[in-house]
Write an enzyme that holds these catalytic residues in place. Structure first.
Site, PDB file in Angstrom:
ATOM      1  N   ASN A 135       0.874  -1.178   0.000  1.00  0.00           N
ATOM      2  CA  ASN A 135       0.000   0.000   0.000  1.00  0.00           C
ATOM      3  C   ASN A 135       0.909   1.225   0.000  1.00  0.00           C
ATOM      4  O   ASN A 135       1.502   1.559   1.021  1.00  0.00           O
ATOM      5  CB  ASN A 135      -0.893  -0.026   1.251  1.00  0.00           C
ATOM      6  CG  ASN A 135      -1.720   1.242   1.394  1.00  0.00           C
ATOM      7  OD1 ASN A 135      -1.744   2.078   0.497  1.00  0.00           O
ATOM      8  ND2 ASN A 135      -2.396   1.379   2.529  1.00  0.00           N
ATOM      9  N   TRP A 136       1.010   1.854  -1.170  1.00  0.00           N
ATOM     10  CA  TRP A 136       1.959   2.975  -1.299  1.00  0.00           C
ATOM     11  C   TRP A 136       1.431   4.257  -0.660  1.00  0.00           C
ATOM     12  O   TRP A 136       2.140   5.248  -0.583  1.00  0.00           O
ATOM     13  CB  TRP A 136       2.249   3.243  -2.775  1.00  0.00           C
ATOM     14  CG  TRP A 136       3.004   2.135  -3.464  1.00  0.00           C
ATOM     15  CD1 TRP A 136       3.436   0.949  -2.909  1.00  0.00           C
ATOM     16  CD2 TRP A 136       3.427   2.109  -4.833  1.00  0.00           C
ATOM     17  NE1 TRP A 136       4.093   0.198  -3.852  1.00  0.00           N
ATOM     18  CE2 TRP A 136       4.100   0.886  -5.037  1.00  0.00           C
ATOM     19  CE3 TRP A 136       3.292   2.992  -5.895  1.00  0.00           C
ATOM     20  CZ2 TRP A 136       4.638   0.542  -6.278  1.00  0.00           C
ATOM     21  CZ3 TRP A 136       3.828   2.653  -7.126  1.00  0.00           C
ATOM     22  CH2 TRP A 136       4.501   1.430  -7.314  1.00  0.00           C
ATOM     23  N   LYS A 137       0.171   4.276  -0.274  1.00  0.00           N
ATOM     24  CA  LYS A 137      -0.455   5.482   0.305  1.00  0.00           C
ATOM     25  C   LYS A 137      -0.233   6.686  -0.618  1.00  0.00           C
ATOM     26  O   LYS A 137      -0.186   6.493  -1.833  1.00  0.00           O
ATOM     27  CB  LYS A 137       0.061   5.688   1.732  1.00  0.00           C
ATOM     28  CG  LYS A 137      -0.114   4.403   2.570  1.00  0.00           C
ATOM     29  CD  LYS A 137       0.049   4.584   4.033  1.00  0.00           C
ATOM     30  CE  LYS A 137      -0.199   3.248   4.731  1.00  0.00           C
ATOM     31  NZ  LYS A 137      -0.112   3.317   6.169  1.00  0.00           N
ATOM     32  N   HIS A 147      -9.559   1.270   5.104  1.00  0.00           N
ATOM     33  CA  HIS A 147      -8.274   1.475   5.804  1.00  0.00           C
ATOM     34  C   HIS A 147      -8.483   2.466   6.951  1.00  0.00           C
ATOM     35  O   HIS A 147      -9.287   3.401   6.827  1.00  0.00           O
ATOM     36  CB  HIS A 147      -7.237   2.011   4.816  1.00  0.00           C
ATOM     37  CG  HIS A 147      -5.846   1.958   5.362  1.00  0.00           C
ATOM     38  ND1 HIS A 147      -5.372   2.879   6.257  1.00  0.00           N
ATOM     39  CD2 HIS A 147      -4.847   1.070   5.164  1.00  0.00           C
ATOM     40  CE1 HIS A 147      -4.126   2.564   6.580  1.00  0.00           C
ATOM     41  NE2 HIS A 147      -3.782   1.474   5.932  1.00  0.00           N
ATOM     42  N   GLU A 160      -6.847   4.837   7.796  1.00  0.00           N
ATOM     43  CA  GLU A 160      -6.577   6.219   7.386  1.00  0.00           C
ATOM     44  C   GLU A 160      -7.762   6.814   6.629  1.00  0.00           C
ATOM     45  O   GLU A 160      -7.998   8.018   6.699  1.00  0.00           O
ATOM     46  CB  GLU A 160      -5.265   6.278   6.583  1.00  0.00           C
ATOM     47  CG  GLU A 160      -4.071   6.071   7.512  1.00  0.00           C
ATOM     48  CD  GLU A 160      -2.806   5.575   6.862  1.00  0.00           C
ATOM     49  OE1 GLU A 160      -2.711   5.551   5.632  1.00  0.00           O
ATOM     50  OE2 GLU A 160      -1.885   5.179   7.613  1.00  0.00           O
ATOM     51  N   GLU A 188      -5.252  -4.785  10.689  1.00  0.00           N
ATOM     52  CA  GLU A 188      -4.288  -3.710  10.860  1.00  0.00           C
ATOM     53  C   GLU A 188      -4.570  -2.967  12.163  1.00  0.00           C
ATOM     54  O   GLU A 188      -5.408  -2.041  12.175  1.00  0.00           O
ATOM     55  CB  GLU A 188      -4.380  -2.723   9.684  1.00  0.00           C
ATOM     56  CG  GLU A 188      -4.005  -3.323   8.349  1.00  0.00           C
ATOM     57  CD  GLU A 188      -3.395  -2.279   7.413  1.00  0.00           C
ATOM     58  OE1 GLU A 188      -2.440  -2.622   6.728  1.00  0.00           O
ATOM     59  OE2 GLU A 188      -3.856  -1.122   7.393  1.00  0.00           O
ATOM     60  N   GLY A 225       2.658   2.474  10.797  1.00  0.00           N
ATOM     61  CA  GLY A 225       3.627   3.557  10.642  1.00  0.00           C
ATOM     62  C   GLY A 225       4.359   3.919  11.920  1.00  0.00           C
ATOM     63  O   GLY A 225       5.006   4.966  11.984  1.00  0.00           O
ATOM     64  N   SER A 257       3.573  -1.961  10.351  1.00  0.00           N
ATOM     65  CA  SER A 257       5.016  -2.030  10.583  1.00  0.00           C
ATOM     66  C   SER A 257       5.634  -3.365  10.172  1.00  0.00           C
ATOM     67  O   SER A 257       6.575  -3.848  10.817  1.00  0.00           O
ATOM     68  CB  SER A 257       5.339  -1.704  12.056  1.00  0.00           C
ATOM     69  OG  SER A 257       4.952  -0.375  12.358  1.00  0.00           O
ATOM     70  N   GLY A 273       2.884  -1.071   4.262  1.00  0.00           N
ATOM     71  CA  GLY A 273       2.910   0.354   3.936  1.00  0.00           C
ATOM     72  C   GLY A 273       4.320   0.812   3.606  1.00  0.00           C
ATOM     73  O   GLY A 273       4.843   0.541   2.525  1.00  0.00           O
ATOM     74  N   GLY A 274       4.948   1.478   4.562  1.00  0.00           N
ATOM     75  CA  GLY A 274       6.264   2.103   4.354  1.00  0.00           C
ATOM     76  C   GLY A 274       7.282   1.209   3.653  1.00  0.00           C
ATOM     77  O   GLY A 274       7.953   1.644   2.707  1.00  0.00           O
TER      78      GLY A 274
END
Ligand code: 13P
Length: 264
Positions: free
Chosen positions: A9-11, A95, A97, A180, A186, A226, A247-248
């Site tokens: 997930n590149w956000k 999500h 977010e 999640e 993150g 994470s 993610g990251g």
């Protein structure tokens, strides 16, 4: 036997040339075997370019959100048939977010309503995606306050029931869930692998109660929060974790390749 699934997930990161370089690097590093399914979810603006760059490879493209109507006067929205047309095979839904369930924004999340995501909108989005044969990845998870209050399982059960209201098991052919925990996203604070597996098992049990065991056994339940190359093997070796939503670390081709290979 469920095939492991690893999704990046590149956000809200990367413009088109960067997105294409990243997937070109991934294609070089991940000689994708049939043992694991891999997908990346760029921002809308890069989906077309990434789909083009991944043509002929086994890596799929997905989106990070969708609107539930097919077309019409919905400024700023993108529909499921548009995602399919752009080359998407899957889409993240609900999500934390987009639900606005994260730390401090410059503007209070309650004031902006953020993307106004609720269990009801998540439900509509899942129905639209299934109708158009796109795989929803339904995100569920508790905040730190909910965990500390001992409400983790109740919160997640509610999210599952709300998201899948009115969805028949015959429609769930391609569907997956990502657990999640909001506090792990993150933060570098990964959920303990045994606890992550326990919650994923609880999700499967809930799905078995809502549908039946065979349906629940066919659904992949991912862990996200994470995930890194250094912890993915331990997470993916747990009996109820069928892969990861990353993610990251999915923005780093070396780390993402390590994560993918640890799922094989
Ligand atoms: P991080 O891997 O950066 O913690 O993000 C997880 C996530 O939100 C994936 O959807």
């Amino acid at each position: 036997m469920r095939k492991k699934l690893v999704v990046g997930n590149w956000k809200m990161n990367l413009i088109q040339p960067q997105a294409v370089s990243l997937v070109e690097a991934l294609v070089r590093k991940i000689a994708v075997t049939d043992a694991v399914e891999v997908a990346v979810c760029p921002p809308y603006t890069s989906i077309g370019a990434v789909a083009q760059a991944l043509k002929g490879t086994k890596i799929s493209v997905g989106a990070q959100n969708v609107f539930w109507k097919d077309s019409g006067a919905f400024t700023g929205c993108v529909s499921a048939p548009m995602l399919a047309d752009a080359g998407c095979k899957l889409c993240i839904v609900g999500h934390s977010e987009t639900r606005g369930r994260f730390g401090k924004l410059e503007i209070d999340a309650d004031d902006v309503g953020y993307f106004a995501e609720t269990d009801k909108t998540v439900n509509q989005k899942i129905k639209a995606l299934l109708y158009h044969s796109l795989m929803p990845i339904l995100c569920v998870g508790e905040t730190l306050a909910e965990r500390e209050a001992g409400n983790t399982d109740d919160v997640i059960r509610r999210q599952l029931e709300g998201a899948l209201a009115g969805v028949d098991c015959s429609e769930l052919g391609c569907f997956s869930v990502a657990y999640e925990p909001v506090w792990a996203i993150g933060t570098g604070q990964v959920c303990d692998s045994k606890e992550a597996s326990r919650v994923c098992g609880m999700i499967r049990k809930t799905l078995a109660g809502m549908y039946d065991q065979e349906t629940a056994d066919a659904i992949r339940i991912l862990y996200g929060g994470s995930v890194k190359g250094s912890n993915s093997k331990e997470l993916f070796s747990q009996p109820d974790i069928d892969g990861g939503l990353v993610g990251g670390a999915s923005l780093d081709p070396d780390d993402f390749a390590t994560i993918v290979l640890s799922a094989v």
